[in-house]
Design a protein around this motif. Structure first.
Motif, short mmCIF file in Angstrom:
data_model
loop_
_atom_site.label_atom_id
_atom_site.label_comp_id
_atom_site.label_asym_id
_atom_site.label_seq_id
_atom_site.Cartn_x
_atom_site.Cartn_y
_atom_site.Cartn_z
N THR A 12 -3.66 -5.83 1.07
CA THR A 12 -2.44 -5.03 1.08
C THR A 12 -1.49 -5.56 2.14
O THR A 12 -1.91 -6.14 3.15
CB THR A 12 -2.72 -3.54 1.36
N ILE A 35 -6.91 0.69 -2.47
CA ILE A 35 -6.52 0.76 -1.06
C ILE A 35 -7.69 1.24 -0.21
O ILE A 35 -7.94 0.72 0.89
CB ILE A 35 -5.30 1.68 -0.91
N ALA A 52 0.81 -1.22 0.00
CA ALA A 52 0.00 0.00 0.00
C ALA A 52 0.84 1.27 0.00
O ALA A 52 0.31 2.35 -0.26
CB ALA A 52 -0.94 0.01 1.20
#
Length: 409
Positions: A130, A198, A83
């Motif tokens: 992530t 994200i 991320a």
């Protein structure tokens, strides 16, 4: 008035304690995110990477199974990413493989398929995730002491999150070296498309929330990009370039995976003019967003560029194009140097500034008219994206120079 059942009362107490004890990265949702936090988002102590993924994956699938039942479904994994950088790494790829194997054992009614346009047509379950270096102790500018794992499952029939799980892994059990396409790319990938991924995966959503609409709307383009990245990794450059061209008609105009792919495949196929055109589009995107994260990498502890392969030739093309396009845009640019987390803070500050000044001189040499519109600064390792201090391919992105568009004085 009815009393709460004991299980709900206990869950409320867990929820309250989680809101008071989470580290900063977990405790700062966006303004649009719901303030309530489900009990399954407590971050446990870091354990070995494979064990953390097994623990998080098993809990995620249990949550989803309890909610969705035993109906046969297709499950697609949108490749998991770091991320901080938007890249797929050795360990995010391993996460996907491990989760797919766990899926076969724990929920055999759900069949795993790769991310393709055909798979999306069935409105499958969609797994995203992530893996990000963090500092549990909240110390400033220090080597990460854990990797944070987020896993999220979305039902594309409804567009809503059906399960989420948070975990943490020990640092020494993670390999953050980027996969080939991401290692070769001239810029990294925190563009709008990656940020929407994200946002859907981490604290911006909870179970029952809709996934980020920008992420969902760009899934068909992301499927083509995934096919292109796989072809690139396998060395099928003609096929990859055709897929990137196809994705270019579907993806967000600023999707850096597409622009990087068009640049890389053109360069490797011996078409420097097409490569330059793609790089001009990367610069235009950066000028528009006021940030040009061009990945010019340096040798450890030095102001000289990485000499690996044909990087020096590529850097020359990048700097010449950057000087010309910045001049045409009449923009002012601050060149910011970075270092890895090796050595003293004072030495890193000096080295990062010297790296920025070295690039400034090269740009001025290419376009003398830029002299009054360029400035250089160094931030040492304070903005490290990986932060391990290994000074190898795992943290190469920390030894970089990037370009930020600023107001002209």
């Amino acid at each position: 008035m009815k009393l709460l059942p004991a299980c709900l009362y206990a869950a409320a107490l867990v929820l309250l304690s989680s809101m008071l004890s989470l580290p900063p990265a977990e405790a700062q949702p966006s303004a649009s995110a719901s303030p309530a936090r489900p009990k399954d988002l407590l971050a446990p102590d870091p354990i070995r990477f494979e064990d953390a993924i097994a623990r998080a994956g098993a809990e995620l699938l249990q949550q989803a199974g309890d909610q969705l039942g035993a109906e046969a479904r297709t499950l697609v994994i949108d490749p998991l990413i770091d991320a901080n950088t938007g890249a797929q790494t050795a360990s995010t790829a391993r996460m996907g493989e491990q989760l797919e194997a766990l899926l076969r054992r724990q929920t055999p009614q759900w069949k795993a398929r790769p991310l393709t346009r055909q798979a999306l047509a069935d409105k499958p379950l969609l797994l995203i995730g992530t893996l990000t270096p963090v500092n549990v102790e909240r110390a400033v500018d220090t080597v990460p002491d854990a990797f944070r794992v987020w896993l999220t499952l979305i039902d594309l029939r409804t567009g809503r999150v059906v399960a989420k799980q948070l975990d943490r892994s020990t640092v020494d059990s993670v390999n953050p070296e980027p996969l080939k396409f991401y290692a070769d790319s001239p810029t990294w990938h925190k563009d709008r498309t990656t940020q929407a991924y994200i946002n859907s995966c981490q604290v911006n959503t909870r179970v029952g929330d809709p996934a980020d609409p920008d992420y969902l709307s760009r899934l068909p383009g992301a499927a083509v990009v995934n096919e292109a990245i796989l072809a690139y990794g396998a060395g099928r450059m003609q096929e990859a370039r055709q897929l990137y061209r196809e994705a270019d008609t579907m993806a967000d105009p600023g999707d850096l995976r597409v622009l990087n792919g068009l640049y890389l495949t053109s360069w490797k196929l011996g078409d420097p003019q097409a490569a330059r055109s793609a790089f001009e589009r990367i610069i235009a995107t950066g000028l528009d967003t006021k940030r040009l994260p061009i990945k010019i990498l340096f040798q450890p502890g030095r102001t000289s560029f990485s000499p690996i392969g044909d990087l020096p030739q590529q850097y020359q093309l990048w700097l010449d194009t950057l000087a010309r396009e910045t001049g045409r845009a009449d923009a002012c640019v601050r060149i910011v140097g970075h270092t890895s987390r090796t050595g003293s803070a004072r030495a890193n500050e000096t080295l990062s500034r010297q790296r920025a000044e070295a690039v400034q001189k090269l740009l001025e040499r290419s376009n003398r008219a830029l002299g009054a519109r360029l400035s250089a600064a160094g931030v040492g390792s304070r903005e490290a994206l990986v932060g391990l201090g290994t000074d190898d391919l795992r943290d190469a992105l920390d030894r970089r120079v990037e370009f930020r568009v600023v107001d002209c004085v």
